[in-house]
Scaffold this active site. Structure first.
Site, PDB file in Angstrom:
ATOM      1  N   SER A 102      -9.217  -7.539  -4.256  1.00 21.69           N
ATOM      2  CA  SER A 102      -8.976  -7.215  -2.858  1.00 21.69           C
ATOM      3  C   SER A 102      -8.774  -8.463  -2.003  1.00 21.69           C
ATOM      4  O   SER A 102      -7.820  -9.207  -2.196  1.00 21.69           O
ATOM      5  CB  SER A 102     -10.131  -6.356  -2.331  1.00 21.69           C
ATOM      6  OG  SER A 102      -9.857  -5.840  -1.062  1.00 21.69           O
ATOM      7  N   ASP A 241      -4.398  -6.984   3.282  1.00 26.19           N
ATOM      8  CA  ASP A 241      -5.134  -7.888   2.402  1.00 26.19           C
ATOM      9  C   ASP A 241      -4.465  -7.885   1.030  1.00 26.19           C
ATOM     10  O   ASP A 241      -3.397  -7.300   0.843  1.00 26.19           O
ATOM     11  CB  ASP A 241      -6.616  -7.516   2.325  1.00 26.19           C
ATOM     12  CG  ASP A 241      -6.856  -6.162   1.675  1.00 26.19           C
ATOM     13  OD1 ASP A 241      -5.927  -5.346   1.648  1.00 26.19           O
ATOM     14  OD2 ASP A 241      -7.975  -5.921   1.192  1.00 26.19           O
ATOM     15  N   ASP A 243      -4.768  -6.439  -1.806  1.00 30.78           N
ATOM     16  CA  ASP A 243      -4.361  -5.204  -2.492  1.00 30.78           C
ATOM     17  C   ASP A 243      -3.873  -4.142  -1.518  1.00 30.78           C
ATOM     18  O   ASP A 243      -3.628  -3.000  -1.910  1.00 30.78           O
ATOM     19  CB  ASP A 243      -5.479  -4.664  -3.382  1.00 30.78           C
ATOM     20  CG  ASP A 243      -6.684  -4.158  -2.597  1.00 30.78           C
ATOM     21  OD1 ASP A 243      -6.870  -4.586  -1.439  1.00 30.78           O
ATOM     22  OD2 ASP A 243      -7.456  -3.351  -3.145  1.00 30.78           O
ATOM     23  N   ASP A 245      -5.098  -2.369   0.929  1.00 32.48           N
ATOM     24  CA  ASP A 245      -5.819  -1.148   1.310  1.00 32.48           C
ATOM     25  C   ASP A 245      -6.501  -1.291   2.662  1.00 32.48           C
ATOM     26  O   ASP A 245      -7.157  -0.360   3.120  1.00 32.48           O
ATOM     27  CB  ASP A 245      -6.821  -0.727   0.239  1.00 32.48           C
ATOM     28  CG  ASP A 245      -7.982  -1.697   0.069  1.00 32.48           C
ATOM     29  OD1 ASP A 245      -7.928  -2.814   0.638  1.00 32.48           O
ATOM     30  OD2 ASP A 245      -8.940  -1.363  -0.650  1.00 32.48           O
TER      31      ASP A 245
END
EC number: 5.4.2.10
Length: 447
Positions: A102, A241, A243, A245
Site C-alpha cells: 500500500s 497511494d 495500490d 485504494d
C-alpha cells in the site's frame, strides 16, 4: 486463536525477512490453496500487484504455491487493489490476491486476499489459513497440478468499470486535473480514466522504476500534488497511494481535503439529490467535526476500529453504504465492494460537476477540529497496556478536554508503533496533551 502472520491488512513486512520471502509466499499460497480445495474441487485465483521490484519474486512464488496445491492462477500484472477485487468478482474467481504494501516504501511488501465477492475476508478465514501453515504440505499429483495464464487487458477492463460509476449524462470536459498515482499500481490506469471521461489530465507520480513507489509523491506526500495543481492552474488534484485504494483531493487554490471531509461530501451530495442516507461509518480516528456535521443533517454516525476492513464489517452490520477513514479509504458499497481511490474521486468530481459547487463550497460547514497524532516507537517487549502512569495521564487529559475533544491510544496493526491521538477545538491544547501522553508512553514497562 492468536494470529502469527496476518495483521489488519493482510501480511506485510520488510522484503527478504520473514514473512516476506519467496519460500514463505510459496508455503502461504499452498496453505491457502488447501483451504480453498476443502470447498471447491478446482479453485481459480487472480493475482495482481503494485509496482515494487519485489512483486516479480513474490508473484512467481505465489503462482508456484497455488499450482502445487491444485489451484489455477490468472495473473493480472500491475493493477490497483480495488481492481483485483472487481476482477475477482467479474471473473467468478475463488479468490483474489494482491501483492502490495500500500502506502509503505518499496522495501516493504505484503500479501492480502479478497473473497469471491470482492470483499475483505473475515478473521476466521485468516485463522484457518494460519492453521494450514502449521501442517505439512500435500503436493498435488502431476495430473492435478494447477495451471497459470495471464488475463488479457486486465487494466482496460478495470478502466471501463471505473468509468461506469460516473453518471453517463455528465462529462469532465473543460476540467483540468492533476493526477498523482504515487508511482504505483494506477500509474497507467488513473490518467486514462479521467482522460477518457473528457478531462485535461496532467500526470505526476506515474513513472515507476520498482524503487520509487510512494517516494515523495501520492496520498502520503501530497505536497508535490499541491504544487503541481497551482503550477498548472488545475481545477482539481487527485492523490492516490501505491495500490490506489485511498484518495486525497486538492482544489484549485491548493487546499488539501482528507478522507473525513470527502466522506461528508459524499453523504451531502446524496442528500442534496434526495437520496436517503440513514448513516455513515467512520473510525475511532474520524474527526469529531464530521460526526457533528453528519448528525446535524440527520445522518447517523458509528465508529469502527481503525482499518477499512472494520469499516466494511460495520457497514454490513448497519446495512449502510457509506464509510471511510481520514487516510482516504472511502467506501460506497452501491458502487464497489471495497475502498477504491479512483471510484471515490469520480463520485466527488461528479458531485462538483453536477452541482457547480467547488470542494470548499461543499465543505463550508465542516471545520475540522485540530487533531494531533504522534507515533511512539516501542522497543521489543514493551507493554504499553501495563503502563499505569499512561493510564492516569490519559484520564487526566480526558477530564481536561471534557466534551470539546477526544483521546485515542492504540497500537499500530502493521508496525511496532503506539499511536497517540488527541483532538480538541484548541490546537495548542491538543498538541500539549498529545506530547504529554507520548512522553509517558515511551516509558512503558517490559512485558
Amino acid at each position: 486463536m492468536a494470529r502469527t502472520y496476518f495483521g489488519t491488512d493482510g501480511i506485510r513486512g520488510l522484503v527478504g525477512r520473514s514473512p516476506i520471502t519467496p519460500d514463505f509466499a510459496l508455503r502461504l499460497a499452498h496453505a491457502v490453496g488447501r483451504v480453498l480445495r476443502r470447498k471447491e474441487a478446482r479453485p481459480m485465483v487472480l493475482i495482481g500487484k503494485d509496482t515494487r521490484i519485489s512483486g516479480y519474486m513474490l508473484e512467481s512464488a505465489l503462482e508456484s504455491g497455488f499450482n502445487s496445491a491444485g489451484v489455477d492462477v490468472m495473473l493480472l500484472g500491475p493493477l490497483p487493489t480495488p481492481g483485483v477485487a472487481y476482477l475477482t468478482r467479474a471473473q467468478r474467481a475463488s479468490l483474489g490476491v494482491v501483492i502490495s504494501a500500500s502506502h509503505n516504501p518499496y522495501y516493504d511488501n505484503g500479501i492480502k486476499f479478497f473473497s469471491a465477492q470482492g470483499t475483505k475476508l473475515p478473521d476466521a478465514w485468516e485463522e484457518e489459513v494460519e492453521q494450514a501453515l502449521t501442517e505439512d504440505p500435500v503436493w498435488a499429483d502431476s495430473a492435478a497440478l494447477g495451471k497459470a495464464r495471464r488475463l488479457e487487458d486486465a487494466a482496460g477492463r478495470y478502466i471501463e468499470f471505473c468509468k461506469s460509476t460516473f453518471d453517463h449524462a455528465l462529462t469532465l470536459k473543460g476540467v483540468k486535473i492533476v493526477v498523482d498515482a504515487a508511482h504505483g499500481a494506477a500509474y497507467q490506469i488513473a490518467p486514462k480514466v479521467f482522460h477518457e471521461l473528457g478531462a485535461d489530465v496532467v500526470a505526476i507520480g506515474c513513472a515507476p522504476d520498482g524503487l520509487n513507489i510512494n517516494e515523495d509523491v501520492g496520498a502520503t506526500h501530497p505536497e508535490a500534488l499541491v504544487l503541481a495543481v497551482r503550477a498548472n492552474k488545475a481545477d482539481f488534484g487527485v492523490a492516490l497511494d501505491g495500490d490506489a485504494d485511498r484518495l486525497l483531493l486538492v482544489d484549485a487554490a491548493g487546499r488539501l481535503y482528507n478522507g473525513d471531509e470527502l466522506l461528508y461530501l459524499l453523504a451531502a451530495d446524496r442528500l442534496a439529490r434526495g437520496e436517503a442516507v440513514p448513516g455513515a461509518v467512520g473510525t475511532l480516528m474520524t474527526n469529531m467535526a464530521v460526526e457533528v456535521a453528519l448528525k446535524s443533517q440527520g445522518v447517523g454516525f458509528v465508529r469502527a476500529k481503525v482499518g477499512d476492513r472494520y469499516v466494511l464489517e460495520e457497514l454490513h452490520r448497519q446495512g449502510w453504504t457509506l464509510g471511510g477513514e481520514g487516510s482516504g479509504h472511502l467506501l460506497a458499497l452501491d458502487k464497489h465492494t471495497t475502498g477504491d481511490g479512483l471510484v471515490s474521486a469520480l463520485q466527488v468530481l461528479q458531485a462538483c460537476v453536477r452541482s457547480g459547487k467547488s470542494l470548499s463550497q461543499w465543505l463550508s460547514s465542516v471545520q475540522l477540529f485540530p487533531q494531533v497524532l504522534l507515533n511512539v516507537r516501542l522497543q521489543p517487549g514493551q507493554d504499553w497496556k501495563r503502563n499505569t502512569q499512561l493510564e492516569e495521564a490519559t484520564e487526566a487529559v480526558k477530564a481536561e478536554l471534557g466534551d470539546t475533544g477526544r483521546v485515542l491510544i492504540r497500537a499500530s496493526g502493521t508496525e511496532p508503533l503506539l499511536r497517540v491521538m488527541v483532538e480538541a477545538r484548541d490546537g495548542d491544547q491538543a498538541s500539549r496533551c498529545a506530547e504529554r501522553l507520548a512522553s509517558v508512553a515511551k516509558n512503558s514497562p517490559a512485558a
